[in-house]
Write an enzyme that holds these catalytic residues in place. Structure first.
Site, PDB file in Angstrom:
ATOM      1  N   CYS A   2     -17.991  16.124  24.084  1.00 24.86           N
ATOM      2  CA  CYS A   2     -17.659  15.439  25.333  1.00 24.86           C
ATOM      3  C   CYS A   2     -16.203  15.683  25.717  1.00 24.86           C
ATOM      4  CB  CYS A   2     -17.861  13.946  25.171  1.00 24.86           C
ATOM      5  SG  CYS A   2     -19.490  13.514  24.574  1.00 24.86           S
ATOM      6  N   ARG A  28     -16.418  23.255  25.782  1.00 24.40           N
ATOM      7  CA  ARG A  28     -16.637  22.372  24.631  1.00 24.40           C
ATOM      8  C   ARG A  28     -18.120  22.083  24.420  1.00 24.40           C
ATOM      9  NH1 ARG A  28     -11.821  18.748  23.760  1.00 24.40           N
ATOM     10  NH2 ARG A  28     -13.278  17.156  23.077  1.00 24.40           N
ATOM     11  N   TRP A  76     -21.998  15.328  25.886  1.00 22.56           N
ATOM     12  CA  TRP A  76     -22.873  16.055  24.966  1.00 22.56           C
ATOM     13  C   TRP A  76     -23.696  14.972  24.290  1.00 22.56           C
ATOM     14  CZ3 TRP A  76     -23.807  16.414  19.671  1.00 22.56           C
ATOM     15  CH2 TRP A  76     -24.434  17.583  19.232  1.00 22.56           C
ATOM     16  N   ASN A 100     -15.708   9.503  24.442  1.00 24.39           N
ATOM     17  CA  ASN A 100     -16.027  10.566  23.472  1.00 24.39           C
ATOM     18  C   ASN A 100     -16.149   9.899  22.112  1.00 24.39           C
ATOM     19  OD1 ASN A 100     -15.512  12.297  25.545  1.00 24.39           O
ATOM     20  ND2 ASN A 100     -13.672  13.204  24.635  1.00 24.39           N
ATOM     21  N   GLY A 101     -17.101  10.344  21.296  1.00 26.55           N
ATOM     22  CA  GLY A 101     -17.234   9.783  19.952  1.00 26.55           C
ATOM     23  C   GLY A 101     -18.484   8.931  19.841  1.00 26.55           C
ATOM     24  N   GLU A 482     -21.838  34.511   7.699  1.00 24.33           N
ATOM     25  CA  GLU A 482     -21.226  34.460   9.035  1.00 24.33           C
ATOM     26  C   GLU A 482     -22.056  35.278  10.033  1.00 24.33           C
ATOM     27  OE1 GLU A 482     -19.256  32.858  10.730  1.00 24.33           O
ATOM     28  OE2 GLU A 482     -18.351  34.126  12.258  1.00 24.33           O
ATOM     29  N   LYS A 486     -23.637  33.599  13.293  1.00 28.13           N
ATOM     30  CA  LYS A 486     -23.350  34.108  14.644  1.00 28.13           C
ATOM     31  C   LYS A 486     -24.648  34.409  15.372  1.00 28.13           C
ATOM     32  CE  LYS A 486     -20.172  33.248  15.119  1.00 28.13           C
ATOM     33  NZ  LYS A 486     -19.015  32.700  14.488  1.00 28.13           N
ATOM     34  N   GLU A 489     -26.764  31.168  16.225  1.00 25.31           N
ATOM     35  CA  GLU A 489     -26.225  30.264  17.248  1.00 25.31           C
ATOM     36  C   GLU A 489     -26.251  30.891  18.633  1.00 25.31           C
ATOM     37  OE1 GLU A 489     -22.236  28.727  16.643  1.00 25.31           O
ATOM     38  OE2 GLU A 489     -21.507  30.616  15.887  1.00 25.31           O
ATOM     39  N   HIS A 505     -34.844  35.774  -6.542  1.00 22.23           N
ATOM     40  CA  HIS A 505     -35.102  34.394  -6.961  1.00 22.23           C
ATOM     41  C   HIS A 505     -35.778  33.590  -5.856  1.00 22.23           C
ATOM     42  CE1 HIS A 505     -32.897  35.175 -10.609  1.00 22.23           C
ATOM     43  NE2 HIS A 505     -32.004  35.788  -9.852  1.00 22.23           N
ATOM     44  N   LYS A 608     -18.128  23.244  21.253  1.00 27.81           N
ATOM     45  CA  LYS A 608     -17.022  24.018  20.682  1.00 27.81           C
ATOM     46  C   LYS A 608     -16.272  23.210  19.630  1.00 27.81           C
ATOM     47  CE  LYS A 608     -14.214  27.414  20.199  1.00 27.81           C
ATOM     48  NZ  LYS A 608     -14.736  28.495  19.339  1.00 27.81           N
TER      49      LYS A 608
HETATM   50  O1  M6R Z   1     -12.876  23.929  15.015  1.00 25.80           O
HETATM   51  P1  M6R Z   1     -13.439  24.161  13.643  1.00 25.80           P
HETATM   52  O2  M6R Z   1     -13.051  25.468  13.075  1.00 25.80           O
HETATM   53  O3  M6R Z   1     -13.167  23.035  12.704  1.00 25.80           O
HETATM   54  O4  M6R Z   1     -15.006  24.209  13.879  1.00 25.80           O
HETATM   55  C1  M6R Z   1     -15.889  24.318  12.798  1.00 25.80           C
HETATM   56  C2  M6R Z   1     -17.259  24.710  13.260  1.00 25.80           C
HETATM   57  O5  M6R Z   1     -17.787  23.745  14.124  1.00 25.80           O
HETATM   58  C3  M6R Z   1     -17.271  26.071  13.973  1.00 25.80           C
HETATM   59  O6  M6R Z   1     -16.727  27.078  13.176  1.00 25.80           O
HETATM   60  C4  M6R Z   1     -18.725  26.456  14.343  1.00 25.80           C
HETATM   61  O7  M6R Z   1     -19.460  26.702  13.183  1.00 25.80           O
HETATM   62  C5  M6R Z   1     -18.743  27.663  15.279  1.00 25.80           C
HETATM   63  N1  M6R Z   1     -19.652  27.404  16.368  1.00 25.80           N
HETATM   64  C6  M6R Z   1     -19.188  28.917  14.628  1.00 25.80           C
HETATM   65  O8  M6R Z   1     -19.243  29.998  15.499  1.00 25.80           O
END
Ligand code: M6R
Length: 613
Positions: A2, A28, A76, A100-101, A482, A486, A489, A505, A608
């Protein structure tokens, strides 16, 4: 997640500018938005819309808001679906609130307030704030007093902004969710993110934990958690870090991928002593981390994967025992702390709720906390005992790219710094490692020249797949994770990463001719073992995309192996190899998403900056 923007002006209507500020917070992640202003007659006027901010903008064009005092929000969804009734601002005509929160005791508050005949119209936790403030106003309190009482009853995390019917003020408060006051000449601002306020002012005052603030059109007064008046420092924000232009790229993510040679180079140079050209963090007054001492590294998501890579690096070059933890686990797990121990927290935003709470937990247990963050003014940067800044610039794409490689280069320099301090590498070896690091920016550039090749791989093997596996060993295992993160997401294709040695395994049961496997195997001590795993999956029909380097490619060619599709990375070195392998992972995910037509910069359900746990 948010976002909040609020403006109180002496002479101009504010709704249009609130909406333009909200647009800057779109990155965000959100699913509805809204704005409320105080009309010249003193009433509260609200507009809310589901979906993109363009819908809110269209609504406000149709039904204009004329007020000079206003609050706006991108939501959000947490409590209640993304529908108009749940969108913020929430108002009962007496007060309007954006939040927010998460208010953790909202159900209890709601029950008590409903018993007092307050009528709720949403499923949100936020609406309980509206009715709680109103309840105190009904008892004859002024807005300031009602706010003070309300804050004392709220449990959980919040950044809030409140309008009051017939009052020329805005009240904001923060606890566990950032909020900054922006200072103008004839107006005052409130924002959850300096990025949203950047077009209006470069002078900010960041509220501290538990602070609340009263904004009037030419003044502000901050109170601490005990409601005592306090002064907080003014910060000048760097406008050049606040650009939101795509600069000709189709997406922010692609722009950010292409910025890597320069931001990684800049970040590295910030870590080096200008004369010796060796890593130097002595200015931070870090406590010495002794051999065999435990170092905790804590983060979430991609930042956690950077921490995992750092574990391989630190344990290979020093005798430090590194414990890597996911913040949401670390904060709730009982773990023995040595008094005076050191913990590193990695975060792009510096606002991730779990990482921030984990840092608080570590501080409460006597740990020296180092923040590796990309935002100098973030909550983590302000809470930490020492800050190492990545210099990636604003990262707008929800998928982290340049922040990750900047984190890696900082962690590589940190590893060499500790190894030199301990004498576990010689000066000459340290210089060689730095030499390796200084080549990384140009090697990233080389990778970027191969973007068409990666686009073709995405088209040929990935875009139609239902499941994709990524495997690697050593420091390439977190890069496999990673790559999978990527891809999932951005493209919503199911993808998982595994240590290559774990395949037998369990995960190998997933393999058939429809499952592409991306194998990370640059040449090195674990090359042969990883290649054996590639053969094992190929023997079961999997299409293998082998990411390797020149030496690895020659070795595979010598085996006369033609089943694998090869992608060559520029080099193989302790630090450069995992970092450079991250680049094709980013581009493959980007092109797969592009081919699937998903929203690359704002993938569904993601935010974000994850400011709620
Ligand atoms: O701002 P931060 O690095 O603490 O965020 C952590 C994760 O939320 C962030 O890396 C998230 O996994 C990304 N969307 C990955 O691409």
């Amino acid at each position: 997640m948010c976002g909040i923007i609020a403006i109180i002006s002496q002479n101009q209507p504010v709704s249009e500018r609130i909406i333009s500020g909200l647009k800057r917070l779109e990155y965000r992640g959100y699913d509805s938005s809204g704005v409320a202003t105080i009309t010249p007659e003193g009433t509260i006027d609200v507009r809310r819309a589901v979906g993109k901010i363009a819908s809110l903008q269209a609504l406000v064009e149709q039904l204009p808001l004329t007020g000079k005092i206003g609050i706006g929000h991108t939501r959000w969804a947490t409590h209640g679906a993304a529908v108009e009734d749940n969108a913020h601002p929430h108002s009962n005509g007496r007060v309007a609130v954006v939040h927010n929160g998460i208010i953790e005791n909202f159900a209890e508050l709601r029950r008590e307030l409903e018993q007092k005949d307050h009528v709720f119209s949403s499923q949100t936790d936020t609406e309980s704030i509206v009715h709680l403030i109103t309840d105190f106003l009904d008892q004859g309190m002024r807005p300031e007093q009602a706010m003070k009482e309300t804050l004392a009853h709220l449990e959980g995390a919040f950044g809030i902004a409140v309008l009051f019917q017939g009052e020329e003020l805005i009240i904001g408060a923060r606890k566990g969710s950032p909020l900054a006051v922006g200072l103008g000449d004839t107006e005052m601002y409130l924002g959850s993110d300096a990025l949203g306020l950047a077009p209006f002012t470069d002078q900010m005052v960041y509220l501290e934990e538990g602070d609340w603030v009263i904004l009037r059109d030419n003044s502000y007064q901050i109170f601490n958690a005990q409601s005592e008046p306090v002064e907080r420092a003014k910060t000048l924000i760097a406008a050049n870090n606040m650009s939101l232009a795509k600069d000709g790229f189709a997406h922010f993510m692609l722009k950010e991928i292409f910025e890597q040679p320069s931001v990684v180079g800049q970040t590295l140079s910030n870590c080096l002593d200008p004369h010796s050209r060796l890593p130097d963090f002595s200015g931070l007054n870090l406590p010495r981390i002794e051999p065999f001492q435990r170092l905790n590294i804590i983060a979430c998501g991609t930042s956690y994967l950077a921490a995992m890579v750092a574990k391989y690096w630190l344990e290979s070059l020093t005798d430090i025992h590194v414990n890597v933890d996911i913040a949401s686990e670390f904060r709730y797990r009982r773990t023995p702390f040595v008094n005076g121990g050191v913990a590193v927290f990695i975060s792009q935003s510096g606002e991730t709720a779990d990482t921030l709470a984990a840092m608080t937990h570590a501080k409460e247990n006597g740990q020296f906390c180092i923040a590796v963050v990309n935002v100098a003014t973030s909550s983590m940067a302000r809470l930490a005992d020492a800050v190492i800044l990545t210099d990636a610039g604003a990262e707008i794409g929800v998928a982290s790219t340049k922040a990750f490689t900047c984190q890696l280069v900082v962690l590589a320099a940190f590893t060499v710094f500790i190894a030199l301090q301990h004498g576990s590498v010689t000066l000459e070896q340290g210089q060689q490692f730095v030499e390796e690091l200084t080549h990384i920016p140009s090697q990233i550039q080389d990778q970027l020249h191969h973007k068409e090749e990666l686009q073709q791989l995405a088209q040929a093997y990935l875009v139609h797949a239902r499941d994709i596996l990524y495997i690697g060993r050593g420091a390439h295992y977190p890069i496999a994770l990673e790559g999978a993160l990527k891809l999932k997401e951005l493209s919503y294709i199911h993808a998982e990463g595994f240590p290559a040695g774990e395949l037998k395994h369990g995960p190998i049961a997933l393999i058939d001719q429809d499952v592409p496997v991306i194998v990370l195997a640059p040449f090195g001590p674990l090359f042969d073992k990883t290649i054996s795993n590639a053969f094992e999956v190929a023997a079961r029909g999997a299409k293998v995309i082998l990411v390797t380097d020149k030496q690895g490619k020659s070795a595979v060619e010598r085996m006369g192996q033609q089943q694998f599709t090869l992608f060559e990375v520029s080099t193989a070195g302790t630090f450069s190899s995992p970092l450079l392998c991250a680049i094709p992972m980013q581009l493959m995910a980007y092109y797969t998403a592009l081919l699937k037509g998903t929203d690359v910069d704002q993938p569904r359900n993601l935010a974000k900056s994850v400011t709620v746990e």
